[in-house]
Design a protein around this motif. Structure first.
Motif, PDB file in Angstrom:
ATOM      1  N   VAL A  64       9.556   4.098 -21.332  1.00 49.26           N
ATOM      2  CA  VAL A  64       9.847   5.359 -21.170  1.00 49.26           C
ATOM      3  C   VAL A  64       9.663   5.615 -19.454  1.00 49.26           C
ATOM      4  N   GLU A  65      10.343   6.539 -18.863  1.00 56.99           N
ATOM      5  CA  GLU A  65      10.044   6.912 -17.443  1.00 56.99           C
ATOM      6  C   GLU A  65       8.920   7.355 -17.353  1.00 56.99           C
ATOM      7  N   ALA A  66       8.233   7.344 -16.148  1.00 55.55           N
ATOM      8  CA  ALA A  66       6.882   7.742 -15.765  1.00 55.55           C
ATOM      9  C   ALA A  66       6.767   9.310 -16.132  1.00 55.55           C
ATOM     10  N   ARG A  67       7.444  10.055 -15.773  1.00 53.00           N
ATOM     11  CA  ARG A  67       7.342  11.443 -15.871  1.00 53.00           C
ATOM     12  C   ARG A  67       7.175  11.810 -17.400  1.00 53.00           C
ATOM     13  N   ASP A  68       7.704  11.070 -18.372  1.00 55.90           N
ATOM     14  CA  ASP A  68       7.957  11.290 -19.797  1.00 55.90           C
ATOM     15  C   ASP A  68       6.658  10.620 -20.320  1.00 55.90           C
ATOM     16  N   ARG A  91       0.876  -1.281   0.162  1.00 55.29           N
ATOM     17  CA  ARG A  91      -0.070   0.039  -0.048  1.00 55.29           C
ATOM     18  C   ARG A  91       0.965   1.223   0.067  1.00 55.29           C
ATOM     19  N   ALA A  92       0.544   2.171  -0.639  1.00 60.35           N
ATOM     20  CA  ALA A  92       1.269   3.768  -0.720  1.00 60.35           C
ATOM     21  C   ALA A  92       0.600   4.676  -0.128  1.00 60.35           C
ATOM     22  N   HIS A  93       1.358   5.380   0.477  1.00 61.85           N
ATOM     23  CA  HIS A  93       0.608   6.626   0.958  1.00 61.85           C
ATOM     24  C   HIS A  93       0.804   7.896  -0.059  1.00 61.85           C
ATOM     25  N   ILE A  94      -0.303   8.261  -0.554  1.00 59.31           N
ATOM     26  CA  ILE A  94      -0.327   9.430  -1.450  1.00 59.31           C
ATOM     27  C   ILE A  94      -1.166  10.504  -1.042  1.00 59.31           C
ATOM     28  N   ASP A  95      -0.402  11.873  -1.178  1.00 61.92           N
ATOM     29  CA  ASP A  95      -0.894  12.901  -0.876  1.00 61.92           C
ATOM     30  C   ASP A  95      -1.824  13.869  -1.912  1.00 61.92           C
ATOM     31  N   ARG A  96      -1.763  13.185  -3.013  1.00 56.28           N
ATOM     32  CA  ARG A  96      -2.577  14.150  -4.250  1.00 56.28           C
ATOM     33  C   ARG A  96      -3.950  13.411  -4.107  1.00 56.28           C
ATOM     34  N   ASP A  97      -5.115  14.465  -4.616  1.00 55.65           N
ATOM     35  CA  ASP A  97      -6.247  14.111  -4.763  1.00 55.65           C
ATOM     36  C   ASP A  97      -6.931  13.365  -3.474  1.00 55.65           C
ATOM     37  N   GLY A  98      -6.355  13.904  -2.458  1.00 53.47           N
ATOM     38  CA  GLY A  98      -7.031  13.376  -1.368  1.00 53.47           C
ATOM     39  C   GLY A  98      -7.011  12.052  -0.793  1.00 53.47           C
ATOM     40  N   GLY A  99      -6.025  11.325  -1.464  1.00 53.83           N
ATOM     41  CA  GLY A  99      -5.886   9.635  -1.447  1.00 53.83           C
ATOM     42  C   GLY A  99      -4.935   9.441  -0.341  1.00 53.83           C
ATOM     43  N   SER A 100      -5.058   8.598   0.549  1.00 51.57           N
ATOM     44  CA  SER A 100      -4.213   8.245   1.653  1.00 51.57           C
ATOM     45  C   SER A 100      -4.274   6.597   1.923  1.00 51.57           C
ATOM     46  N   GLY A 101      -3.121   6.185   1.938  1.00 47.29           N
ATOM     47  CA  GLY A 101      -3.020   4.693   2.263  1.00 47.29           C
ATOM     48  C   GLY A 101      -3.921   3.726   1.237  1.00 47.29           C
ATOM     49  N   LEU A 102      -3.616   4.149  -0.039  1.00 45.23           N
ATOM     50  CA  LEU A 102      -4.547   3.380  -1.109  1.00 45.23           C
ATOM     51  C   LEU A 102      -3.900   2.082  -1.341  1.00 45.23           C
ATOM     52  N   ASP A 103      -5.041   1.347  -1.733  1.00 45.69           N
ATOM     53  CA  ASP A 103      -4.888  -0.028  -2.168  1.00 45.69           C
ATOM     54  C   ASP A 103      -4.661   0.180  -3.615  1.00 45.69           C
ATOM     55  N   LEU A 104      -3.405  -0.031  -4.061  1.00 51.88           N
ATOM     56  CA  LEU A 104      -3.129   0.013  -5.221  1.00 51.88           C
ATOM     57  C   LEU A 104      -3.940  -0.841  -6.488  1.00 51.88           C
ATOM     58  N   LEU A 138     -12.581   8.478 -11.765  1.00 49.91           N
ATOM     59  CA  LEU A 138     -11.028   8.584 -11.686  1.00 49.91           C
ATOM     60  C   LEU A 138     -10.522   9.387 -10.625  1.00 49.91           C
ATOM     61  N   ARG A 139     -11.115   9.088  -9.419  1.00 46.49           N
ATOM     62  CA  ARG A 139     -10.738   9.672  -8.108  1.00 46.49           C
ATOM     63  C   ARG A 139      -9.879   8.527  -7.356  1.00 46.49           C
ATOM     64  N   PRO A 140      -8.699   8.610  -6.655  1.00 51.05           N
ATOM     65  CA  PRO A 140      -7.886   9.815  -7.153  1.00 51.05           C
ATOM     66  C   PRO A 140      -7.195   9.462  -8.437  1.00 51.05           C
ATOM     67  N   ASP A 141      -6.924  10.408  -9.226  1.00 51.75           N
ATOM     68  CA  ASP A 141      -6.250  10.454 -10.471  1.00 51.75           C
ATOM     69  C   ASP A 141      -5.242   9.438 -10.697  1.00 51.75           C
ATOM     70  N   PRO A 142      -5.133   8.629 -11.728  1.00 51.33           N
ATOM     71  CA  PRO A 142      -4.199   7.425 -11.854  1.00 51.33           C
ATOM     72  C   PRO A 142      -2.995   7.953 -12.058  1.00 51.33           C
ATOM     73  N   LEU A 143      -2.802   9.161 -12.934  1.00 49.73           N
ATOM     74  CA  LEU A 143      -1.512   9.422 -13.446  1.00 49.73           C
ATOM     75  C   LEU A 143      -0.860  10.451 -12.427  1.00 49.73           C
ATOM     76  N   LEU A 144      -1.740  11.226 -11.630  1.00 48.52           N
ATOM     77  CA  LEU A 144      -1.068  11.981 -10.568  1.00 48.52           C
ATOM     78  C   LEU A 144      -0.555  11.226  -9.481  1.00 48.52           C
ATOM     79  N   THR A 145      -1.486   9.973  -9.264  1.00 48.15           N
ATOM     80  CA  THR A 145      -0.907   8.936  -7.990  1.00 48.15           C
ATOM     81  C   THR A 145       0.304   8.411  -8.549  1.00 48.15           C
ATOM     82  N   ALA A 146       0.452   8.138  -9.704  1.00 52.59           N
ATOM     83  CA  ALA A 146       1.771   7.490 -10.201  1.00 52.59           C
ATOM     84  C   ALA A 146       2.813   8.390 -10.232  1.00 52.59           C
TER      85      ALA A 146
END
Length: 431
Positions: free
Chosen positions: A370-374, A15-28, A217-225
């Protein structure tokens, strides 16, 4: 080799702690399942709208322009629109996320549908072309959706998740063209001009897609990644994303994938677009032509999950080459059986299946190398080049058909397939 964040490696249950889009402790894993389901539903409703208008566009162009000579502009405008909107929508995805980008694409497509209806009311051919071009945003967002399915996908399931979203398009493609009669009934009920009822259905379908993307699409998959990914730096110490063309120059895997997707699409569009003309010239009825194209479309989408699973199991390279082999088979059959209705139909089925294998595996390869950011930049550029190649293939296919017949066109396209195969053998591998 692209570094995969620990939370997204194959078989990971972290599980990852994500700060964007209000997500926290998400089950990916759970989030990814919801993302794929939302994208698939969006593809179905969007595909219904696109399918409902695809068969009406050429007819409406003839009706508004008053000349059958302009009938091909419907497909040309839609393909051009898909190419024009691919990169801007990818930039929106990078800065605002998939949720905002896909919703924007659906809104643009809906506005395009309204312009088409307005053009029919005003009998304005230029306005009609603008509307059809804007409706190309629907194709651009459909292509982006397949990449959105990979933002949070585990490496072992990337091809499968991507292919499920591609596969869901089957429902819209099959159902949409059959809404001609309901569309006309709806148009007559609300007082719309003839042939515009299907476009009204398309507008409603795109609006439904907007609601799906915004809600699901909440939290947003790309912003979460992006929040999960390490802040990778280039040789200059910058963490800013690279430009798409720069990636193509420096990344052999991305270049190979982009060429594969673009040229495979060009081959498919060129042969498919000329098949109705060829079959009509040999006395085939509209019903037979319609069945042939329907089988071709089924080949394009229905087997996508199979190729996604095989891509994950055997690797992108193997399935890309298998796709090129299927395309080559289609073209050889086209050369040998050009005068046979059955032979041409079989050729078109192989053409659709080959496109499916090449596109699914090529898209997975592009994502992995390709790297995630690109990824949003190169994905948008790839989609733009794909649609540009399709438009060029469709435009050049007509003169080639007129000069050297259906067999000659198939032979020219076979050379393109051979070129893709050579590129895959000669380009340095990344795994």
């Amino acid at each position: 080799m692209v570094r995969t964040p620990p939370a997204t490696r194959a078989g990971s249950h972290h599980r990852a702690h994500i700060d964007r889009d209000g997500g926290s402790g998400l089950d990916l894993q759970r989030l990814q399942r919801r993302v794929v389901s939302a994208l698939s539903l969006g593809q179905i409703v969007g595909g219904v709208g696109t399918g409902a208008t695809m068969s009406l566009g050429a007819l409406l162009v003839v009706d508004v322009s008053g000349s059958a000579a302009w009938s091909g502009m419907a497909a040309t405008a839609g393909t051009l629109g898909a190419a024009l909107f691919a990169i801007p929508l990818a930039r929106l995805a990078r800065t605002r996320g998939r949720r905002f980008s896909l919703s924007t694409g659906a809104i643009l497509a809906a506005l395009g549908g309204l312009l088409v209806i307005g053009a029919a009311v005003l009998v304005s051919f230029p306005l009609l072309l603008i509307g059809l071009t804007m409706m190309g945003a629907a194709a651009a967002l459909n292509l982006q959706a397949r990449f959105a399915a990979t933002d949070l996908a585990a490496e072992a399931n990337r091809g499968r998740d991507l292919s499920l979203v591609v596969w869901s398009t089957t429902f819209g493609v099959v159902l949409g063209p059959n809404l001609f009669a309901p569309g006309e009934a709806l148009g007559a009920w609300v007082g719309l001009p003839a042939l515009t009822g299907g476009f009204a259905i398309g507008v409603l379908a795109q609006i439904t897609g907007v609601l799906v993307y915004l809600a699901a699409l909440r939290p947003d998959p790309l912003l979460t990644a992006h929040a999960m990914a390490p802040a990778l730096k280039d040789e200059n110490g910058s963490t800013k994303p690279s430009r798409g063309m720069s990636i193509l120059r420096t990344n052999p895997g991305a270049r190979r994938a982009t060429i594969t997707i673009a040229l495979s699409h060009a081959v498919m569009v060129a042969l498919m677009g000329m098949t109705p003309v060829h079959m009509s010239g040999h006395g085939s009825s509209l019903t037979i032509i319609g069945v042939t194209i329907s089988l071709h479309l089924a080949g394009m989408y229905a087997l996508a999950p199979v190729f996604g699973w095989l891509t994950d199991k055997w690797g992108e390279q193997v399935i890309v080459l298998a796709g090129q082999g299927l395309l080559a088979t289609a073209l050889v059959i086209g050369i040998l059986t050009a005068d046979s209705r059955t032979g041409v139909t079989v050729s078109l089925i192989f053409l659709g299946v080959g496109w499916s294998a090449s596109t699914v595996a090529g898209s997975a390869l592009l994502t992995r190398t390709v790297e995630a950011r690109d990824r949003p930049q190169i994905q948008g550029l790839s989609d733009a080049l794909m649609n540009g190649a399709g438009a060029a293939g469709g435009a050049l296919a007509g003169p080639i058909l007129a000069l050297i017949t259906f067999q000659g066109l198939s032979g020219v396209l076979l050379i393109l397939v051979a070129a893709v195969t050579v590129i895959h053998h000669r380009t340095p591998r990344d795994r």
